[in-house]
Design an enzyme around this catalytic site. Structure first.
Site, short mmCIF file in Angstrom:
data_model
loop_
_atom_site.label_atom_id
_atom_site.label_comp_id
_atom_site.label_asym_id
_atom_site.label_seq_id
_atom_site.Cartn_x
_atom_site.Cartn_y
_atom_site.Cartn_z
N GLU A 13 0.63 -1.31 0.18
CA GLU A 13 -0.06 0.09 -0.05
C GLU A 13 1.06 1.23 -0.33
OE1 GLU A 13 -3.98 -0.70 2.40
OE2 GLU A 13 -2.02 -1.23 3.79
N TYR A 45 -13.64 27.36 -1.52
CA TYR A 45 -13.71 25.88 -1.62
C TYR A 45 -12.53 25.37 -2.61
CZ TYR A 45 -18.31 26.64 0.36
OH TYR A 45 -19.11 27.09 1.16
N GLU A 66 -7.23 6.71 10.09
CA GLU A 66 -7.62 7.55 11.09
C GLU A 66 -6.66 8.69 11.05
OE1 GLU A 66 -9.15 3.26 11.96
OE2 GLU A 66 -7.33 4.08 11.03
N LYS A 92 -10.68 3.93 1.53
CA LYS A 92 -10.09 3.33 0.72
C LYS A 92 -10.66 2.22 -0.07
CE LYS A 92 -7.05 0.78 3.95
NZ LYS A 92 -5.72 0.66 4.14
#
Length: 114
Positions: A13, A45, A66, A92
Site C-alpha cells: 500500500e 472551496y 484515521e 479506501k
C-alpha cells in the site's frame, strides 16, 4: 474528492499506492454569504480542496486512515478561522484483505477548541 496516495499498514500500500475518497463537511455560519452572494463571505472551496489534496497526497505517509482524517481536520480548522467544526471521511476502495470489501473507511468529527 478522490486522490491517489501511499498510506496503509501494508508495505505494498505504501509502495504502490491506492485511491482514497475524502469527504469534508464544514460547519460555519453562512448567513452573510447567503445574503451577499460574495465569495469573500464564505470558505474558499478551491483552497480547501487544495489543502486536502496536499495533506492526502503530499503529506507524510500514514499507517492508518484515521491519522489521515485527523491531519485533514486539523489542517482545515487551523486554516479557516470561520470554520467551527468539520467532519472528515476517508475511504479506501481496494482493501488488501482476504475476501471482498467494497471499501473501508473512517469518519471523524472535530470542533475548534473553545
Amino acid at each position: 474528492m478522490e486522490f491517489f496516495a501511499k498510506h496503509g499498514a501494508l508495505a505494498p500500500e505504501r509502495e504502490l499506492g491506492q485511491k482514497f475518497t475524502v469527504n469534508v463537511e464544514l460547519a460555519l455560519c453562512l448567513r452573510r454569504a447567503g445574503a451577499s452572494d460574495a465569495l469573500e463571505d464564505t470558505v474558499d472551496y478551491a483552497r480547501a480542496w487544495a489543502l486536502v489534496r496536499d495533506v492526502v497526497q503530499r503529506g507524510p505517509t500514514r499507517v492508518t486512515i484515521e491519522a489521515v482524517a485527523e491531519d485533514v481536520s486539523r489542517t482545515l480548522l487551523e486554516t479557516f478561522a470561520d470554520v467551527r467544526a468539520c467532519v472528515v471521511s476517508v475511504d479506501k476502495r481496494e482493501v488488501a484483505i482476504e475476501g471482498h470489501l467494497g471499501s473501508l473507511g473512517v469518519r471523524v468529527a472535530r470542533a475548534r477548541d473553545a
